[in-house]
Design an enzyme around this catalytic site. Structure first.
Site, PDB file in Angstrom:
ATOM      1  N   ASP A   1       0.688  -1.228   0.250  1.00  0.00           N
ATOM      2  CA  ASP A   1       0.046  -0.018  -0.010  1.00  0.00           C
ATOM      3  C   ASP A   1       0.913   1.204  -0.035  1.00  0.00           C
ATOM      4  O   ASP A   1       1.869   1.274   0.406  1.00  0.00           O
ATOM      5  CB  ASP A   1      -0.869   0.000   1.242  1.00  0.00           C
ATOM      6  CG  ASP A   1      -2.129   0.850   1.120  1.00  0.00           C
ATOM      7  OD1 ASP A   1      -3.293   0.355   0.668  1.00  0.00           O
ATOM      8  OD2 ASP A   1      -1.938   2.179   1.217  1.00  0.00           O
ATOM      9  N   ASP A  17       3.749   3.295  -4.114  1.00  0.00           N
ATOM     10  CA  ASP A  17       2.800   4.043  -4.857  1.00  0.00           C
ATOM     11  C   ASP A  17       2.544   3.052  -6.330  1.00  0.00           C
ATOM     12  O   ASP A  17       3.813   3.323  -7.082  1.00  0.00           O
ATOM     13  CB  ASP A  17       3.341   5.481  -4.888  1.00  0.00           C
ATOM     14  CG  ASP A  17       2.296   6.180  -5.516  1.00  0.00           C
ATOM     15  OD1 ASP A  17       1.337   5.586  -6.495  1.00  0.00           O
ATOM     16  OD2 ASP A  17       2.475   7.471  -5.664  1.00  0.00           O
ATOM     17  N   VAL A  18       1.553   2.570  -6.539  1.00  0.00           N
ATOM     18  CA  VAL A  18       1.593   1.977  -7.865  1.00  0.00           C
ATOM     19  C   VAL A  18       1.852   2.945  -9.056  1.00  0.00           C
ATOM     20  O   VAL A  18       1.995   2.432 -10.260  1.00  0.00           O
ATOM     21  CB  VAL A  18       0.075   1.111  -7.908  1.00  0.00           C
ATOM     22  CG1 VAL A  18       0.200   0.182  -7.019  1.00  0.00           C
ATOM     23  CG2 VAL A  18      -1.108   2.005  -8.108  1.00  0.00           C
ATOM     24  N   TYR A  66     -12.509   9.035 -13.846  1.00  0.00           N
ATOM     25  CA  TYR A  66     -12.703   7.539 -13.323  1.00  0.00           C
ATOM     26  C   TYR A  66     -13.130   6.574 -14.334  1.00  0.00           C
ATOM     27  O   TYR A  66     -12.611   5.602 -14.352  1.00  0.00           O
ATOM     28  CB  TYR A  66     -13.744   7.808 -12.093  1.00  0.00           C
ATOM     29  CG  TYR A  66     -13.575   6.568 -11.300  1.00  0.00           C
ATOM     30  CD1 TYR A  66     -12.645   6.432 -10.301  1.00  0.00           C
ATOM     31  CD2 TYR A  66     -14.741   5.616 -11.304  1.00  0.00           C
ATOM     32  CE1 TYR A  66     -12.576   5.172  -9.687  1.00  0.00           C
ATOM     33  CE2 TYR A  66     -14.614   4.596 -10.615  1.00  0.00           C
ATOM     34  CZ  TYR A  66     -13.686   4.014  -9.515  1.00  0.00           C
ATOM     35  OH  TYR A  66     -13.590   3.059  -8.781  1.00  0.00           O
ATOM     36  N   LYS A  90     -10.870   3.452 -15.482  1.00  0.00           N
ATOM     37  CA  LYS A  90     -11.133   2.000 -15.175  1.00  0.00           C
ATOM     38  C   LYS A  90     -11.518   1.249 -16.591  1.00  0.00           C
ATOM     39  O   LYS A  90     -11.473   0.028 -16.508  1.00  0.00           O
ATOM     40  CB  LYS A  90     -12.592   1.980 -14.320  1.00  0.00           C
ATOM     41  CG  LYS A  90     -12.119   2.274 -12.973  1.00  0.00           C
ATOM     42  CD  LYS A  90     -11.354   1.327 -12.229  1.00  0.00           C
ATOM     43  CE  LYS A  90     -11.040   1.662 -10.783  1.00  0.00           C
ATOM     44  NZ  LYS A  90     -10.132   0.687 -10.142  1.00  0.00           N
ATOM     45  N   THR A 128     -16.637   0.638   1.351  1.00  0.00           N
ATOM     46  CA  THR A 128     -15.211   0.952   1.619  1.00  0.00           C
ATOM     47  C   THR A 128     -15.096   2.350   2.270  1.00  0.00           C
ATOM     48  O   THR A 128     -15.879   3.056   2.402  1.00  0.00           O
ATOM     49  CB  THR A 128     -14.290   0.647   0.444  1.00  0.00           C
ATOM     50  OG1 THR A 128     -14.736   1.536  -0.394  1.00  0.00           O
ATOM     51  CG2 THR A 128     -14.228  -0.550  -0.269  1.00  0.00           C
TER      52      THR A 128
END
Length: 264
Positions: A42, A64-65, A172, A176, A207
């Site tokens: 994470d 950090d991806v 967003y 995706k 979440t």
């Protein structure tokens, strides 16, 4: 067939991104219960460590991806320590709280949202760098490790928003949808090397990200005709299924998990 739920991932090594909270944390916990040795990854290092400390043989890494070097370093660390990597679940992602506020304000005022014209370059890049670039970084790193061994399973966490694109949330939805197409293209390539890639596309899920959604927008997602918000554990069960040998014939699948809000 699997040897039973208690042994499904015995002897396997798993890496889960976004494992500090939400769906990623639920996936990491589930894989650990099913016998895997799990690396919780994470951007929030303390959060990852907090989750990994919940079980024996838990490991935590900070990455950090959106930064390819950090992703590569995390994967290299797993292989350095344990010599292999069998399962990757990529659950890291971000939303845009400001855009959500604008949508909610329009909903309360009973007017169409006006977001795209107000959306700055930084907001666009933040969402696409994490959600789309991050997915590429993780898939690439996974294949570099798994393809030489001719074995492995990768699951990416997408979104129902890629299909039912919400007005006022273009960055967003685009990030995706791109992640879905990316995962499917890589899946067709990876299976020749014994690596399966699939995607779970959740709808509204309870979440921390959802908790930050304005109340008016949350009410807008409510529909008595369908199931309520999913729990992270429900989505995790689907991701774990896709990563298991029980899903051996699934390659490039995008499984909708949206409680019946729509089908494609």
């Amino acid at each position: 067939m699997s040897d039973g739920p208690g042994r499904r991932f015995d002897g396997q090594v798993a890496l889960v991104t976004g494992a500090g909270s939400g769906i990623g944390a639920a996936v990491a916990r589930r894989l650990a219960v099913l016998g895997a040795e799990v690396f919780a990854v994470d951007v929030d290092g303390p959060a990852a460590r907090g989750v990994a400390q919940e079980w024996e043989r838990g490991h935590a890494l900070t990455a950090d991806v959106s930064e390819s070097a950090q992703v590569d370093q995390a994967f290299e660390e797993v292989v350095r320590r344990l010599g292999r990597l069998d399962v990757v679940v990529h659950a890291a992602g971000v939303d845009d709280p400001a855009a959500k506020e604008w949508i909610a304000e329009a909903l309360v005022a009973d007017r169409p949202p006006e977001v795209t014209g107000r959306l700055g370059d930084d907001a666009w890049r933040r969402v696409t760098r994490v959600n789309l670039d991050g997915t590429f970084h993780v898939l690439r790193a996974a294949l570099r490790v798994m393809a030489p061994r001719r074995s492995g399973a990768v699951v990416t966490v997408g979104s129902s928003s890629a299909f039912d694109a919400q007005a006022g949330y273009p960055h967003y939805a685009a990030s995706k949808a791109g992640a879905h197409a990316l995962s499917q293209s890589v899946a067709k390539e990876a299976i020749a090397f014994g690596v399966r890639v699939n995607t779970v596309a959740p709808g509204p899920t309870d979440t921390g990200m959802a908790a930050r959604t304005p109340a008016a927008l949350r009410r807008g997602f409510a529909d008595p005709r369908v199931r309520p918000y999913a729990t992270p554990e429900e989505i995790a069960d689907i991701a774990v299924f896709l990563a298991s040998e029980d899903a051996a014939n699934l390659v490039g699948a995008v499984l909708l998990a949206n409680g019946g809000r729509f089908t494609v």
